[in-house]
Design a protein around this motif. Structure first.
Motif, short mmCIF file in Angstrom:
data_model
loop_
_atom_site.label_atom_id
_atom_site.label_comp_id
_atom_site.label_asym_id
_atom_site.label_seq_id
_atom_site.Cartn_x
_atom_site.Cartn_y
_atom_site.Cartn_z
N TYR A 65 42.15 40.76 40.49
CA TYR A 65 41.25 39.76 39.94
C TYR A 65 41.94 38.40 39.80
N ALA A 66 43.25 38.43 39.59
CA ALA A 66 44.00 37.18 39.45
C ALA A 66 44.01 36.38 40.75
N ILE A 67 43.87 37.06 41.90
CA ILE A 67 43.85 36.35 43.18
C ILE A 67 42.72 35.34 43.19
N GLY A 68 41.50 35.78 42.81
CA GLY A 68 40.35 34.88 42.81
C GLY A 68 40.45 33.80 41.75
N ARG A 75 37.25 35.03 47.70
CA ARG A 75 36.30 35.92 47.04
C ARG A 75 36.72 37.37 47.28
N ILE A 76 36.79 38.15 46.21
CA ILE A 76 37.10 39.58 46.33
C ILE A 76 35.81 40.29 46.70
N LEU A 77 35.73 40.81 47.92
CA LEU A 77 34.51 41.49 48.36
C LEU A 77 34.49 42.95 47.90
N HIS A 85 47.94 54.19 46.97
CA HIS A 85 47.75 52.97 47.75
C HIS A 85 46.49 52.24 47.32
N LEU A 86 46.34 51.05 47.85
CA LEU A 86 45.21 50.19 47.49
C LEU A 86 44.61 49.59 48.74
N HIS A 87 43.28 49.57 48.80
CA HIS A 87 42.55 48.86 49.85
C HIS A 87 41.83 47.68 49.22
N LEU A 88 41.86 46.54 49.92
CA LEU A 88 41.29 45.31 49.38
C LEU A 88 40.68 44.51 50.52
N ILE A 89 39.43 44.04 50.32
CA ILE A 89 38.77 43.18 51.31
C ILE A 89 38.57 41.81 50.68
N LEU A 90 39.15 40.79 51.31
CA LEU A 90 39.09 39.41 50.82
C LEU A 90 38.33 38.51 51.79
N HIS A 91 37.64 37.54 51.23
CA HIS A 91 36.97 36.52 52.05
C HIS A 91 37.57 35.17 51.69
N LEU A 92 38.27 34.56 52.65
CA LEU A 92 38.79 33.21 52.48
C LEU A 92 37.69 32.26 52.94
N ARG A 93 36.98 31.63 51.99
CA ARG A 93 35.73 30.93 52.30
C ARG A 93 35.93 29.52 52.82
N GLN A 94 37.07 28.94 52.55
CA GLN A 94 37.32 27.59 53.06
C GLN A 94 38.82 27.39 53.24
#
Length: 345
Positions: A65-68, A75-77, A85-94
């Motif tokens: 959550y700190a990433i956003g 945006r954390i999708l 382990h951890l899976h994470l999907i991120l959207h770099l919007r700009q």
């Protein structure tokens, strides 16, 4: 200077990592200790399996959550915390001038700090009350393996990745409850070749084994407007499966993949030849997983696992089609020793 495990190595050299895009990130505990959570399977039903987070797992989620919060364009999708382990999907919007490399590096540094704190919390010397306590920077960080970053750039990848991430607890539960078909079978010898396999090896004992190989000439004819031979061949493969044949193929071309999709949807058995071997924690892809669990699929590969391999070569395609032909002309059914299986759970 950074230590060796801090040196960044990109997974796909040549990719631009500063642009707007969607990224799948995986962070793993190399020791595979279940320090982040515990798999819970209510009523032994894998469909409702979930992960009960540990304190370390909860803290790692806070780092997500700190990433956003730190990087507003991100945006954390979706994310899924697993025991190791951890899976994470991120959207770099700009494009704010901060690369995905820098963003994930910051997250990784935070995760390593949490790992060090956890190590110190269970260290007897640190908890003994002595004044000579271990410095946090010298403690073992746990998350020593660099996060794996994969850009999602093709149509359909995001929806597939959503499902992959969402289904991780259910897949792990399925493997725990039905381990038989998810163990690596060693030394399956066919026509002088040795394979490793995952799935139902008894499919090799079927009365009828039929290859699926869409020839280039069929594709060329279809591109010229005459698709009858291609259509008849693809329909014939499905009809053969409906009549009891086990279809065998690496399913390389788009048209072969279309045949495989129909075979899986209609729940016909297949033998799938993979272009690379199996890692210790291999899981079949989304489309194959349920079919493997149900005993309808055998995945074979004559190659060792190579984590750096990205694309199948033309000679490998030719060789895999030859393997399919060899398997379909079996005159002696190989024997299998389940006691030699190596678990990959």
């Amino acid at each position: 200077m950074p230590s060796n495990h801090d040196t960044w190595h990109w997974q796909e050299p040549g990719t631009a990592w500063k642009g707007i895009g969607i990224y799948h990130v995986t962070l793993t505990i190399p020791s595979r200790e279940p320090l982040l959570g515990e798999l819970c399977i209510p009523n032994n039903d894998p469909k409702i399996a979930y992960i009960q987070r540990t304190e370390l797992g909860e803290k790692l989620v806070n780092e997500i959550y700190a990433i956003g919060a730190i990087h507003k364009p991100v945006r954390i999708l979706q994310f899924c915390l697993m025991p190791d382990h951890l899976h994470l999907i991120l959207h770099l919007r700009q494009d704010s001038g901060v690369s995905i490399r820098a963003i994930i590096r910051g997250f990784w540094q935070g995760a390593k700090r949490l790992g060090r704190e956890y190590t110190l919390s269970i260290d007897p010397e640190f908890n003994s009350g002595t004044t000579n306590k271990v410095d946090i920077h010298s403690a073992f960080p746990i998350f020593t393996e660099q996060p794996f970053i994969r850009p999602l750039s093709h149509r359909g990848q995001l929806s597939s990745m959503y499902r992959y991430v969402q289904m991780n607890p259910q897949r792990l539960a399925t493997k725990k409850l039905m381990p038989r078909f998810f163990r690596v079978q060693e030394d399956i010898e066919i026509a002088g070749r040795k394979y490793r396999g995952i799935g139902n090896a008894k499919l090799l004992q079927a009365e009828r084994l039929t290859p699926v190989h869409v020839r280039r000439t069929m594709i060329d004819e279809a591109m010229q407007g005459n698709n009858k031979r291609l259509r008849d061949y693809m329909n014939g493969c499905v009809l053969a499966a409906r009549q009891g044949a086990v279809m065998v193929s690496p399913f390389i071309s788009d048209k072969e993949k279309e045949v495989m999709i129909v075979l899986l949807l209609e729940e016909h058995p297949i033998i799938y030849i993979a272009d690379k071997g199996f890692s210790d924690y291999y899981k079949p892809s989304d489309g194959l997983f349920d079919a493997v669990a149900a005993g309808r699929v055998l995945i074979l590969s004559p190659w060792e696992y190579d984590p750096s391999k990205r694309h199948v070569t033309r000679p490998e395609c030719v060789e895999m089609n030859k393997m399919a032909e060899e398997i379909c002309t079996l005159s002696i059914v190989p024997e299998f020793d389940s006691g030699q299986n190596k678990t990959n759970e």
